[in-house]
Write a protein that holds these residues in place. Structure first.
Motif, PDB file in Angstrom:
ATOM      1  N   MET A  89       0.829  -1.203   0.000  1.00  0.00           N
ATOM      2  CA  MET A  89       0.000   0.000   0.000  1.00  0.00           C
ATOM      3  C   MET A  89       0.867   1.257   0.000  1.00  0.00           C
ATOM      4  SD  MET A  89      -3.453  -0.601   1.064  1.00  0.00           S
ATOM      5  CE  MET A  89      -4.905   0.382   1.420  1.00  0.00           C
ATOM      6  N   THR A  90       2.099   1.104   0.496  1.00  0.00           N
ATOM      7  CA  THR A  90       2.947   2.279   0.674  1.00  0.00           C
ATOM      8  C   THR A  90       3.348   2.920  -0.658  1.00  0.00           C
ATOM      9  OG1 THR A  90       4.702   0.669   0.889  1.00  0.00           O
ATOM     10  CG2 THR A  90       3.932   1.720   2.912  1.00  0.00           C
TER      11      THR A  90
ATOM     12  N   ASP B 160       1.299   3.352  -3.182  1.00  0.00           N
ATOM     13  CA  ASP B 160       0.171   3.987  -3.855  1.00  0.00           C
ATOM     14  C   ASP B 160       0.320   5.504  -3.878  1.00  0.00           C
ATOM     15  OD1 ASP B 160      -1.491   1.885  -4.626  1.00  0.00           O
ATOM     16  OD2 ASP B 160      -2.082   1.588  -2.535  1.00  0.00           O
ATOM     17  N   LYS B 161      -0.179   6.084  -4.934  1.00  0.00           N
ATOM     18  CA  LYS B 161      -0.297   7.534  -5.008  1.00  0.00           C
ATOM     19  C   LYS B 161      -1.227   7.971  -3.873  1.00  0.00           C
ATOM     20  CE  LYS B 161      -1.938  11.062  -8.294  1.00  0.00           C
ATOM     21  NZ  LYS B 161      -3.407  11.194  -8.216  1.00  0.00           N
ATOM     22  N   PRO B 162      -0.847   8.968  -3.100  1.00  0.00           N
ATOM     23  CA  PRO B 162      -1.712   9.353  -1.980  1.00  0.00           C
ATOM     24  C   PRO B 162      -3.034   9.948  -2.457  1.00  0.00           C
ATOM     25  CG  PRO B 162       0.139  10.860  -2.177  1.00  0.00           C
ATOM     26  CD  PRO B 162       0.385   9.749  -3.150  1.00  0.00           C
ATOM     27  N   ILE B 163      -4.065   9.764  -1.644  1.00  0.00           N
ATOM     28  CA  ILE B 163      -5.376  10.335  -1.922  1.00  0.00           C
ATOM     29  C   ILE B 163      -5.417  11.737  -1.322  1.00  0.00           C
ATOM     30  CG2 ILE B 163      -7.821  10.144  -1.343  1.00  0.00           C
ATOM     31  CD1 ILE B 163      -7.540   7.124  -1.579  1.00  0.00           C
ATOM     32  N   ARG B 164      -5.652  12.717  -2.171  1.00  0.00           N
ATOM     33  CA  ARG B 164      -5.640  14.110  -1.729  1.00  0.00           C
ATOM     34  C   ARG B 164      -6.939  14.787  -2.113  1.00  0.00           C
ATOM     35  NH1 ARG B 164      -2.511  12.700   1.002  1.00  0.00           N
ATOM     36  NH2 ARG B 164      -0.274  13.054   1.154  1.00  0.00           N
ATOM     37  N   SER B 165      -7.381  15.710  -1.287  1.00  0.00           N
ATOM     38  CA  SER B 165      -8.590  16.473  -1.592  1.00  0.00           C
ATOM     39  C   SER B 165      -8.469  17.840  -0.952  1.00  0.00           C
ATOM     40  CB  SER B 165      -9.825  15.759  -1.042  1.00  0.00           C
ATOM     41  OG  SER B 165     -10.918  16.638  -1.009  1.00  0.00           O
ATOM     42  N   ASN B 166      -9.048  18.810  -1.631  1.00  0.00           N
ATOM     43  CA  ASN B 166      -9.019  20.174  -1.114  1.00  0.00           C
ATOM     44  C   ASN B 166     -10.381  20.590  -0.557  1.00  0.00           C
ATOM     45  OD1 ASN B 166      -7.428  22.417  -0.646  1.00  0.00           O
ATOM     46  ND2 ASN B 166      -8.199  23.494  -2.471  1.00  0.00           N
ATOM     47  N   MET B 167     -11.316  19.630  -0.419  1.00  0.00           N
ATOM     48  CA  MET B 167     -12.678  19.996  -0.052  1.00  0.00           C
ATOM     49  C   MET B 167     -12.789  20.502   1.383  1.00  0.00           C
ATOM     50  SD  MET B 167     -14.174  19.558  -2.872  1.00  0.00           S
ATOM     51  CE  MET B 167     -15.882  19.850  -2.411  1.00  0.00           C
ATOM     52  N   GLY B 168     -12.170  19.792   2.312  1.00  0.00           N
ATOM     53  CA  GLY B 168     -12.295  20.253   3.688  1.00  0.00           C
ATOM     54  C   GLY B 168     -11.814  19.220   4.672  1.00  0.00           C
ATOM     55  N   TYR B 169     -11.584  19.666   5.895  1.00  0.00           N
ATOM     56  CA  TYR B 169     -11.173  18.762   6.976  1.00  0.00           C
ATOM     57  C   TYR B 169     -11.374  19.479   8.298  1.00  0.00           C
ATOM     58  CZ  TYR B 169      -6.949  21.586   7.121  1.00  0.00           C
ATOM     59  OH  TYR B 169      -6.079  22.638   7.218  1.00  0.00           O
ATOM     60  N   SER B 170     -11.256  18.726   9.383  1.00  0.00           N
ATOM     61  CA  SER B 170     -11.458  19.294  10.716  1.00  0.00           C
ATOM     62  C   SER B 170     -10.274  18.992  11.618  1.00  0.00           C
ATOM     63  CB  SER B 170     -12.696  18.664  11.372  1.00  0.00           C
ATOM     64  OG  SER B 170     -13.843  18.888  10.601  1.00  0.00           O
ATOM     65  N   THR B 171      -9.955  19.941  12.482  1.00  0.00           N
ATOM     66  CA  THR B 171      -9.039  19.669  13.593  1.00  0.00           C
ATOM     67  C   THR B 171      -9.803  20.040  14.864  1.00  0.00           C
ATOM     68  OG1 THR B 171      -8.143  21.892  13.507  1.00  0.00           O
ATOM     69  CG2 THR B 171      -7.029  20.215  12.189  1.00  0.00           C
TER      70      THR B 171
ATOM     71  N   GLY C 262     -14.061  26.241  -5.973  1.00  0.00           N
ATOM     72  CA  GLY C 262     -12.887  26.384  -5.132  1.00  0.00           C
ATOM     73  C   GLY C 262     -12.606  27.810  -4.696  1.00  0.00           C
TER      74      GLY C 262
ATOM     75  N   GLU D 184     -14.894  18.133  -7.760  1.00  0.00           N
ATOM     76  CA  GLU D 184     -13.474  17.885  -7.541  1.00  0.00           C
ATOM     77  C   GLU D 184     -13.051  16.565  -8.192  1.00  0.00           C
ATOM     78  OE1 GLU D 184     -10.443  18.470  -3.831  1.00  0.00           O
ATOM     79  OE2 GLU D 184     -11.632  16.653  -3.758  1.00  0.00           O
TER      80      GLU D 184
ATOM     81  N   GLU E 132      -6.111  10.013   5.815  1.00  0.00           N
ATOM     82  CA  GLU E 132      -5.134  10.301   4.764  1.00  0.00           C
ATOM     83  C   GLU E 132      -5.397  11.673   4.123  1.00  0.00           C
ATOM     84  OE1 GLU E 132      -4.632   7.049   2.080  1.00  0.00           O
ATOM     85  OE2 GLU E 132      -3.657   8.280   0.537  1.00  0.00           O
TER      86      GLU E 132
ATOM     87  N   VAL F 167      -8.309  27.016  -9.876  1.00  0.00           N
ATOM     88  CA  VAL F 167      -9.722  27.222  -9.622  1.00  0.00           C
ATOM     89  C   VAL F 167     -10.306  28.056 -10.751  1.00  0.00           C
ATOM     90  CG1 VAL F 167      -9.533  26.924  -7.141  1.00  0.00           C
ATOM     91  CG2 VAL F 167      -9.331  29.196  -8.125  1.00  0.00           C
TER      92      VAL F 167
END
Lengths: 260, 260, 260, 260
Positions: free
Chosen positions: A1-2, A4-15, A46, B225, D242, D256
């Motif tokens: 698995m290491t 693999d191309k990483p899965i990236r998104s610019n939609m949003g996230y939380s901390t 965007g 996206e 991820e 954008v």
């Protein structure tokens, strides 16, 4: 698995102390500042819309929310009656009907303008006529001789600076089609939306998306009315009774597949 | 059929030169004047919101649009990859997941406040504790010790006049629950939304409806996206490969039903 | 990611020369040997049914396929008319209605029997009566005084060895409920299905699943008829015309939310 | 309303003592006699299948039930986790993905054979090659050099008398395509299904329908496994983690729309 191309998104996230949407702090930058239409614009593109974009985009969305007792609205009401514990599925069922026959008008008009950018209006009309297909975005069964929504949307397009070459071209296509077919083929609301979305820079693939967002609000409205004033039970009973009576009286003599 | 009660609806209809929505002329009264959130308010309630209502309602909706890579967002991306000709079905599939585990928080909090209007905060907390259930609208796995969205939504509620007795009661419930459980149980965003919607006069059954409208915009954003930057193919391939490898190495020894 | 628990499944996988389903070689062991009902049994339980199980399970499924012009069938027809390019979404929309009001009968009856295994029939009837709820699986609006499907399903249960204690208990519950309410409350088809699935060892959560499998076939059947003999356009037009005429004549005076 | 064409259907109806499906008494004629695949045949065609038809049709259905951890299966698992109270919506969400990329293979192959009945195999291959499109029903990313399901399905077609001219033509198309492209293009399982359904007399529009029926059983199977052995929570958490980590490390620099 290491590997693999990483899965990236610019939609949003939380901390722990932040919610980030499209790179913006939801609490500091968006809540209380953006309306839902502008937020939808941010999600699709965007970036936060300028005032003129927010006005125009909201008007496009508002046009698409409510069209009365459509097949989609009837569906959401029937499914809500059947599974009231899953309101979300009733909206989803109705949205499944925003396809080629109902949600596809703006998409088809925008695609025609975007893929035919190098073609003249007359060439475009020719192509549809030789294929025996109607030109997208023209004509309406109810709104004759003009679609009042088109007039208003083009007024707003003028005010907001989105009455450019694509709007002009669709108007030329409408004139050309009317001259050659001798039929009344004004630009309808979905045609206007497809042209204005093209002016705003949207890919034609996202026109249907905009109608889906708007219609979600409309279908929820129908469910809210169904809660106060249910019509699905009466509708179902009428159809069931008519079909049952007809079948008892004598079923239709349909041809069946390869019957012997 | 003639003796049936007629089917009536106030949602909307069209004539040759007008489109009427909830008794308003779409072109003359709504287009260019209402944003999408205000239009959704009109659809749900039957009337155009006041400015304070439009501000507050849009803020609630904007809060619910985007939560990052949720199961719903992953779903819409996978289904869009599988059937790109039916974008509407990809949004519908994602919306099917706005159920008890994801779209139900505001609904549960509003129901608690609306059905428990005669009960004290302490009574309400007692009831949930004796049932062994968590109190709706409190606590969050990520946002600790406070949910930043709640702070902002209550600020806006104050500015717009919707910080009334239901908001105060939910705050008292939160304090009571924290004192008795010794756990950090701040009001989360869905709790705040349930309380504010109760202040605004909405039936708790419509809280989930509001999250469905908002999330439709969010899921469409994920599809947009995915068009620019697809992640569904990689995600699917990873899972398929891992499951296939695991099955070839040795399938899990599960108990099967009544096997002999 | 390396420390995550691996994702494992026993459902199936493919290699260059094999397709494996539930540990069986699809080509060598299943194709031409299993009917669809038996394959569904394998999918749900992880093992191939015995002959008696295959007979009984197929009969349960066949009972649930077709119920005439239900809200689900109307829905699939309306959505197919709206988006003929996405037949799968039309079936999905109809299936969304297999909820508490339509697909939940067998589930509720099976749950009553499985969770009430230690309770007497009289206790169970008491509990529903004091809650003011109907006892699941009893009574039918059309099939009176007996549901003919129940008689046949219990005959088949006897032949296949699935007429055990759960079937007997549901019969005792029916007798008890009739004696105490003085109403005609025979076991209906979904009650019979819930009892027989309990005899067969199925978790009550899977009863709704069985009705979903069966109804998928039924809804596809309605779409096939709609292809030959469309009724959705006429149905939609009737409703739209009635609602439009009613709205023009005078919209209903509904109370709106907090109107001023 | 009195002048409307009546709504008629031959699918089924109920009276107090009978349930009628496609003109057959459900209890007397179908229950205990028909398996689910044969019942699906009755629903689609309006008549009970002969033994050879039942064998062949069940084999086609069984082929399509289970394909491992497909996007549709992942979807049904994610949505079931999100809304376990609405299992039907989880199946519906997965079915929404049976579109052009997954459920369309048999449809495309059958359409090619039915619409190209007057064309030679070489002509058909030419048309696809000049359009730059792959020939439907040929080639497979995993099953090389032959698809083992095709071999078995054609064996069964021979035994049941459905190995006629359409099967022969698809084989000629496969040979022709391989000779001219120098690639390995054996008939895959969906190609075989499209050819055999054409032999059986089905309209190509119903090929997708058959895959939807079968896959409903498969998706329910995945939900049943998810109940015993949940994988959706782990899958969701991995993706969310991820994406969140990637966004914190630095969001992708996407272009954008018309940004200034």
């Amino acid at each position: 698995m290491t590997n693999d191309k990483p899965i990236r998104s610019n939609m949003g996230y939380s901390t722990a102390d932040r919610v980030v949407v499209q790179g913006h702090d939801l609490v500091a930058d968006l809540l209380g500042k953006l309306d839902l239409g502008s937020m939808a614009f941010l999600e699709l593109t965007g970036r936060i819309p300028k005032t003129s974009e927010a006005t125009m985009f909201n008007a496009l969305l508002v046009t698409l929310v409510e069209h009365g007792m459509t097949p989609q609205a009837i569906t959401s009401r029937l499914i809500y009656m059947s599974a009231p514990e899953a309101l979300q599925a009733a909206v989803a069922a109705g949205l499944c009907g925003m396809g080629s026959m109902f949600g596809g008008g703006a998409e088809a008009a925008a695609r025609m303008l975007q893929e035919g950018e190098q073609k003249s209006p007359a060439n475009i009309v020719d192509e549809y006529r030789s294929a025996g297909s109607p030109v997208p975005g023209l004509g309406h069964p109810v709104h004759k001789p003009v679609d009042p929504r088109t007039v208003k949307l083009f007024e707003l397009a003028k005010e907001t600076g989105f009455d450019g070459k694509h709007v002009a071209k669709l108007q030329a296509i409408s004139v050309d089609a009317m001259q050659r077919t001798d039929r009344i083929l004004p630009i309808n609301a979905t045609g206007a939306i497809g042209a204005i979305m093209t002016e705003m820079g949207f890919d034609w693939r996202l026109c249907r998306a905009v109608s889906v967002i708007a219609r979600a609000a409309g279908l929820v409205g129908h469910i809210a009315e169904e809660l106060r004033n249910p019509i699905a039970p009466a509708l179902w009973k009428r159809v069931d009774r008519e079909v049952t009576q007809g079948a008892i009286d004598g079923p239709p003599d349909e041809q069946v597949l390869g019957s012997d």
